[in-house]
Design a protein around this motif. Structure first.
Motif, PDB file in Angstrom:
ATOM      1  N   CYS A  88       0.838  -1.204   0.000  1.00  0.00           N
ATOM      2  CA  CYS A  88       0.000   0.000   0.000  1.00  0.00           C
ATOM      3  C   CYS A  88       0.876   1.259   0.000  1.00  0.00           C
ATOM      4  CB  CYS A  88      -0.921   0.008   1.220  1.00  0.00           C
ATOM      5  SG  CYS A  88      -2.339  -1.123   1.104  1.00  0.00           S
ATOM      6  N   ALA A  89       1.912   1.271   0.843  1.00  0.00           N
ATOM      7  CA  ALA A  89       2.785   2.439   0.945  1.00  0.00           C
ATOM      8  C   ALA A  89       3.464   2.732  -0.394  1.00  0.00           C
ATOM      9  CB  ALA A  89       3.818   2.225   2.037  1.00  0.00           C
ATOM     10  N   GLU A  90       3.933   1.686  -1.059  1.00  0.00           N
ATOM     11  CA  GLU A  90       4.614   1.882  -2.337  1.00  0.00           C
ATOM     12  C   GLU A  90       3.673   2.413  -3.416  1.00  0.00           C
ATOM     13  OE1 GLU A  90       6.827  -1.483  -3.639  1.00  0.00           O
ATOM     14  OE2 GLU A  90       8.000  -1.631  -1.777  1.00  0.00           O
ATOM     15  N   ARG A  91       2.392   2.119  -3.275  1.00  0.00           N
ATOM     16  CA  ARG A  91       1.415   2.555  -4.276  1.00  0.00           C
ATOM     17  C   ARG A  91       0.655   3.807  -3.840  1.00  0.00           C
ATOM     18  NH1 ARG A  91       0.277  -1.271  -8.306  1.00  0.00           N
ATOM     19  NH2 ARG A  91       1.491  -3.203  -8.079  1.00  0.00           N
ATOM     20  N   GLY A  92       1.067   4.391  -2.706  1.00  0.00           N
ATOM     21  CA  GLY A  92       0.418   5.615  -2.249  1.00  0.00           C
ATOM     22  C   GLY A  92      -0.998   5.417  -1.752  1.00  0.00           C
ATOM     23  N   ILE A  93      -1.294   4.236  -1.240  1.00  0.00           N
ATOM     24  CA  ILE A  93      -2.636   3.929  -0.731  1.00  0.00           C
ATOM     25  C   ILE A  93      -2.614   4.012   0.788  1.00  0.00           C
ATOM     26  CG2 ILE A  93      -4.367   2.090  -0.490  1.00  0.00           C
ATOM     27  CD1 ILE A  93      -3.427   1.051  -3.239  1.00  0.00           C
ATOM     28  N   GLN A  94      -3.602   4.689   1.358  1.00  0.00           N
ATOM     29  CA  GLN A  94      -3.770   4.762   2.805  1.00  0.00           C
ATOM     30  C   GLN A  94      -4.895   3.800   3.204  1.00  0.00           C
ATOM     31  OE1 GLN A  94      -2.015   6.542   5.052  1.00  0.00           O
ATOM     32  NE2 GLN A  94      -0.666   7.415   3.480  1.00  0.00           N
ATOM     33  N   PRO A  95      -4.557   2.577   3.650  1.00  0.00           N
ATOM     34  CA  PRO A  95      -5.615   1.603   3.919  1.00  0.00           C
ATOM     35  C   PRO A  95      -6.307   1.847   5.259  1.00  0.00           C
ATOM     36  CG  PRO A  95      -3.502   0.665   4.481  1.00  0.00           C
ATOM     37  CD  PRO A  95      -3.216   2.028   3.903  1.00  0.00           C
ATOM     38  N   ARG A  96      -7.519   1.354   5.365  1.00  0.00           N
ATOM     39  CA  ARG A  96      -8.185   1.245   6.666  1.00  0.00           C
ATOM     40  C   ARG A  96      -7.760  -0.096   7.277  1.00  0.00           C
ATOM     41  NH1 ARG A  96     -14.308   3.503   5.383  1.00  0.00           N
ATOM     42  NH2 ARG A  96     -13.844   4.466   3.356  1.00  0.00           N
ATOM     43  N   LEU A  97      -7.805  -0.200   8.593  1.00  0.00           N
ATOM     44  CA  LEU A  97      -7.327  -1.414   9.263  1.00  0.00           C
ATOM     45  C   LEU A  97      -8.368  -1.927  10.243  1.00  0.00           C
ATOM     46  CD1 LEU A  97      -5.028  -3.446   9.758  1.00  0.00           C
ATOM     47  CD2 LEU A  97      -4.128  -1.866  11.489  1.00  0.00           C
ATOM     48  N   ALA A  98      -8.638  -3.232  10.172  1.00  0.00           N
ATOM     49  CA  ALA A  98      -9.501  -3.918  11.127  1.00  0.00           C
ATOM     50  C   ALA A  98      -8.805  -5.199  11.559  1.00  0.00           C
ATOM     51  CB  ALA A  98     -10.855  -4.224  10.494  1.00  0.00           C
ATOM     52  N   ARG A  99      -9.187  -5.723  12.721  1.00  0.00           N
ATOM     53  CA  ARG A  99      -8.580  -6.946  13.247  1.00  0.00           C
ATOM     54  C   ARG A  99      -9.620  -8.048  13.367  1.00  0.00           C
ATOM     55  NH1 ARG A  99      -3.070  -8.144  13.643  1.00  0.00           N
ATOM     56  NH2 ARG A  99      -1.918  -6.234  14.151  1.00  0.00           N
ATOM     57  N   GLY A 100      -9.203  -9.265  13.004  1.00  0.00           N
ATOM     58  CA  GLY A 100     -10.050 -10.434  13.182  1.00  0.00           C
ATOM     59  C   GLY A 100      -9.283 -11.520  13.905  1.00  0.00           C
ATOM     60  N   ASP A 101      -9.927 -12.686  14.077  1.00  0.00           N
ATOM     61  CA  ASP A 101      -9.290 -13.786  14.809  1.00  0.00           C
ATOM     62  C   ASP A 101      -9.217 -15.061  13.974  1.00  0.00           C
ATOM     63  OD1 ASP A 101     -11.896 -14.674  14.739  1.00  0.00           O
ATOM     64  OD2 ASP A 101     -12.219 -14.562  16.917  1.00  0.00           O
ATOM     65  N   TRP A 102      -9.264 -14.920  12.656  1.00  0.00           N
ATOM     66  CA  TRP A 102      -9.257 -15.995  11.662  1.00  0.00           C
ATOM     67  C   TRP A 102     -10.651 -16.572  11.409  1.00  0.00           C
ATOM     68  CZ3 TRP A 102      -5.121 -15.071   9.292  1.00  0.00           C
ATOM     69  CH2 TRP A 102      -3.834 -15.168   9.798  1.00  0.00           C
ATOM     70  N   SER A 103     -11.615 -16.317  12.278  1.00  0.00           N
ATOM     71  CA  SER A 103     -12.901 -16.998  12.172  1.00  0.00           C
ATOM     72  C   SER A 103     -13.842 -16.290  11.196  1.00  0.00           C
ATOM     73  CB  SER A 103     -13.584 -17.067  13.547  1.00  0.00           C
ATOM     74  OG  SER A 103     -14.010 -15.772  13.944  1.00  0.00           O
ATOM     75  N   PRO A 104     -14.785 -17.034  10.572  1.00  0.00           N
ATOM     76  CA  PRO A 104     -15.813 -16.385   9.755  1.00  0.00           C
ATOM     77  C   PRO A 104     -16.621 -15.360  10.552  1.00  0.00           C
ATOM     78  CG  PRO A 104     -15.800 -18.748   9.350  1.00  0.00           C
ATOM     79  CD  PRO A 104     -14.894 -18.507  10.526  1.00  0.00           C
ATOM     80  N   ALA A 105     -16.820 -15.618  11.858  1.00  0.00           N
ATOM     81  CA  ALA A 105     -17.598 -14.677  12.677  1.00  0.00           C
ATOM     82  C   ALA A 105     -16.917 -13.318  12.735  1.00  0.00           C
ATOM     83  CB  ALA A 105     -17.775 -15.242  14.086  1.00  0.00           C
ATOM     84  N   SER A 106     -15.589 -13.303  12.883  1.00  0.00           N
ATOM     85  CA  SER A 106     -14.898 -12.011  12.933  1.00  0.00           C
ATOM     86  C   SER A 106     -14.915 -11.332  11.574  1.00  0.00           C
ATOM     87  CB  SER A 106     -13.452 -12.194  13.416  1.00  0.00           C
ATOM     88  OG  SER A 106     -12.674 -12.931  12.496  1.00  0.00           O
ATOM     89  N   GLY A 107     -14.882 -12.114  10.489  1.00  0.00           N
ATOM     90  CA  GLY A 107     -15.019 -11.526   9.162  1.00  0.00           C
ATOM     91  C   GLY A 107     -16.403 -10.947   8.939  1.00  0.00           C
ATOM     92  N   HIS A 108     -17.417 -11.642   9.460  1.00  0.00           N
ATOM     93  CA  HIS A 108     -18.787 -11.138   9.348  1.00  0.00           C
ATOM     94  C   HIS A 108     -18.941  -9.833  10.112  1.00  0.00           C
ATOM     95  CE1 HIS A 108     -23.147 -10.902  10.224  1.00  0.00           C
ATOM     96  NE2 HIS A 108     -23.281 -11.515   9.058  1.00  0.00           N
ATOM     97  N   ALA A 109     -18.366  -9.774  11.313  1.00  0.00           N
ATOM     98  CA  ALA A 109     -18.460  -8.549  12.113  1.00  0.00           C
ATOM     99  C   ALA A 109     -17.801  -7.374  11.398  1.00  0.00           C
ATOM    100  CB  ALA A 109     -17.813  -8.767  13.474  1.00  0.00           C
ATOM    101  N   ALA A 110     -16.644  -7.611  10.781  1.00  0.00           N
ATOM    102  CA  ALA A 110     -15.985  -6.541  10.034  1.00  0.00           C
ATOM    103  C   ALA A 110     -16.824  -6.127   8.829  1.00  0.00           C
ATOM    104  CB  ALA A 110     -14.605  -6.993   9.576  1.00  0.00           C
ATOM    105  N   GLY A 111     -17.423  -7.126   8.168  1.00  0.00           N
ATOM    106  CA  GLY A 111     -18.278  -6.813   7.024  1.00  0.00           C
ATOM    107  C   GLY A 111     -19.496  -5.999   7.422  1.00  0.00           C
ATOM    108  N   VAL A 112     -20.094  -6.304   8.567  1.00  0.00           N
ATOM    109  CA  VAL A 112     -21.255  -5.541   9.041  1.00  0.00           C
ATOM    110  C   VAL A 112     -20.866  -4.085   9.307  1.00  0.00           C
ATOM    111  CG1 VAL A 112     -22.847  -5.254  10.987  1.00  0.00           C
ATOM    112  CG2 VAL A 112     -22.515  -7.514   9.965  1.00  0.00           C
TER     113      VAL A 112
END
Length: 366
Positions: A237-261
Motif C-alpha cells: 500500500c505504501a509503495e502505491r500511495g494507498i492509505q488503507p483502513r485497518l480492522a482486526r479479526g481472529d481468523w474466524s468467519p464470525a470475525s469476518g462477518h463482524a468486520a463486514g457488518v
C-alpha cells in the motif's frame, strides 16, 4: 495430521505372575517369537544380506529374487526391528514435529505435508501438539523426542510463542522452524511460504484494478503469519500511495462477518471499495455480511482472501485469494532436515505464493 498408527501387541499378566506358556508349547498357528531375518532368508532360499537389501530398498536385486523375499516376508509376517536397527546404524529414522493444536488450514496442511514427505523418504514422524503458551509442554515434548533418538526436530511455529521457545534451544541435532523468520533470531533455520509476498500480491491485484480505498482485515497479532501478511500488505500500500483502513479479526468467519457488518452499515459513499482479508474464513464471513446487507460483490465491493481453501472457488462468488503450496513446503522442509542430518547446508528459499483471481474482485464502480 498424524503419522501412521500401529496397534501394539499386548500381553495380559496376572499380578505377581510371569508370562506362561502351555506345556505343549505355543498354540497351533501361533509363533512364540517374531520371525527373524535369517528365517526369511531360509524360506526364500537366499542369503541374509539379500533379505536386508530387499527390506531396505537397495537396488541390485533381481526382480525374481526380490519377489521371493517379499513372499517370504508376507508368509512369515516379518517386521523390521527399528530399535535394533537404530542401535547398529545410529539412525532412528524418526523426525519429531511440534505444533500448536489447531484445526486451521495452514497448520494442519503443513503437518500433513510433512508427514507424507517424511514417509516418502523412509522416515517416520513423531508428532506432539501443545498449548499455545505452554513452554513446559514444549520442553516435555522435546524431551520425549530426544529420548526416542529423533534425528531432527521440526517446529510448526504458527504462534509467536513457539518461535521464542525454539530460539532458546541448544540442540546437537538439526532444528527447523516452519514459519517466517523473526527479525531478531537470525541463527534459526526457518522455512515457509512467503507470507509477505502473498499479501503484496493481493494488494497489487486490487490496486491494478483501480482500488484506492481498501480495508485490511488482519489476523490475530500473536500469529507470525498474520504479522507477515499485514507487513506485506502495508508495504505494498505504501509503495502505491494507498492509505488503507485497518480492522482486526481472529481468523474466524464470525470475525469476518463482524468486520463486514461494520463496513456495510457505513453510508455507501463512505465505504471502501475493497476488503483484503488475511484468510479465506474471514473473507467468507465478510461475503455473508455483504450479501445480508444487499451489497453486490464484486461491483460494489471487491473481496480478497488468503489460503485458497479447498472449496473457496465455490463461495458466492468464487473467491479471489492467495494460494499456498503446502506440498512443496513439506517436501522442502524434509529434504532440508535430511541435508542437515548429513552435515550439509539446507536450502531455505521461501516457497512462492500464487494469486488466484476469481469472481469476487473487479474494477471499482466509480
Amino acid at each position: 495430521m498424524s503419522s501412521d498408527s500401529r496397534q501394539p501387541s499386548t500381553t495380559s499378566l496376572t499380578p505377581g505372575s510371569s508370562k506362561s506358556t502351555s506345556p505343549e508349547g505355543p498354540a497351533p498357528g501361533r509363533r512364540s517369537r517374531p520371525p527373524t531375518m535369517a528365517e526369511v532368508a531360509a524360506e526364500a532360499g537366499v542369503s541374509h544380506q539379500t533379505v536386508s537389501r530387499v527390506i531396505n530398498g537397495f537396488p541390485g536385486v533381481r526382480p525374481a529374487t526380490r519377489d521371493r523375499v517379499q513372499a517370504a516376508v508376507g508368509k512369515l509376517g516379518y517386521r523390521r526391528n527399528l530399535a535394533a536397527r537404530a542401535l547398529v546404524t545410529k539412525h532412528s529414522g524418526l523426525i519429531g514435529v511440534i505444533a500448536v493444536g489447531s484445526f486451521l488450514h495452514g497448520p494442519t496442511s503443513t503437518l500433513a505435508s510433512l508427514e507424507r514427505a517424511a514417509r516418502d523418504h523412509s522416515y517416520l514422524t513423531l508428532i506432539a501438539t501443545i498449548a499455545e503458551t505452554s513452554e513446559a509442554q514444549f520442553r516435555a515434548a522435546l524431551d520425549e523426542f530426544l529420548e526416542r533418538s529423533v534425528e531432527a526436530v521440526i517446529v510448526i511455529a504458527s504462534r509467536e510463542s513457539l518461535v521464542w521457545f525454539a530460539g532458546t534451544l541448544k540442540l546437537d541435532i538439526p532444528l527447523i522452524i516452519v514459519g517466517p523468520r523473526p527479525t531478531d533470531l537470525d541463527d534459526l533455520v526457518c522455512m515457509s511460504v512467503d507470507q509477505t509476498a502473498g499479501a503484496r500480491l493481493a494488494i497489487a491485484h486490487l490496486a491494478e484494478l483501480g482500488h484506492r480505498d481498501i480495508t485490511l482485515l488482519a489476523g490475530p497479532s500473536n500469529w507470525v503469519d498474520a504479522q507477515r501478511r499485514l507487513d506485506g500488505a502495508l508495504a505494498e500500500c505504501a509503495e502505491r500511495g494507498i492509505q488503507p483502513r485497518l480492522a482486526r479479526g481472529d481468523w474466524s468467519p464470525a470475525s469476518g462477518h463482524a468486520a463486514g457488518v461494520q463496513i456495510a452499515e457505513l453510508p455507501s459513499a463512505a465505504r471502501p471499495t475493497a476488503i483484503c482479508c488475511a484468510n479465506d474464513h474471514m473473507a467468507l464471513g465478510a461475503l455473508s455480511a455483504f450479501h445480508q446487507y444487499g451489497i453486490e460483490i464484486p461491483t460494489e465491493m471487491s473481496v480478497v482472501g488468503f489460503d485458497d481453501l479447498p472449496g473457496s472457488g465455490y463461495y458466492y462468488p468464487g473467491l479471489t485469494t492467495v494460494h499456498q503450496d503446502f506440498e512443496t513446503l513439506g517436501t522442502r522442509v524434509i529434504i532440508a532436515a535430511l541435508k542437515m542430518i548429513g552435515g550439509e547446508a539446507p536450502d531455505t528459499e521461501p516457497v512462492p505464493p500464487i494469486l488466484v483471481s476469481r469472481a469476487s474482485t473487479t474494477h471499482p464502480r466509480n
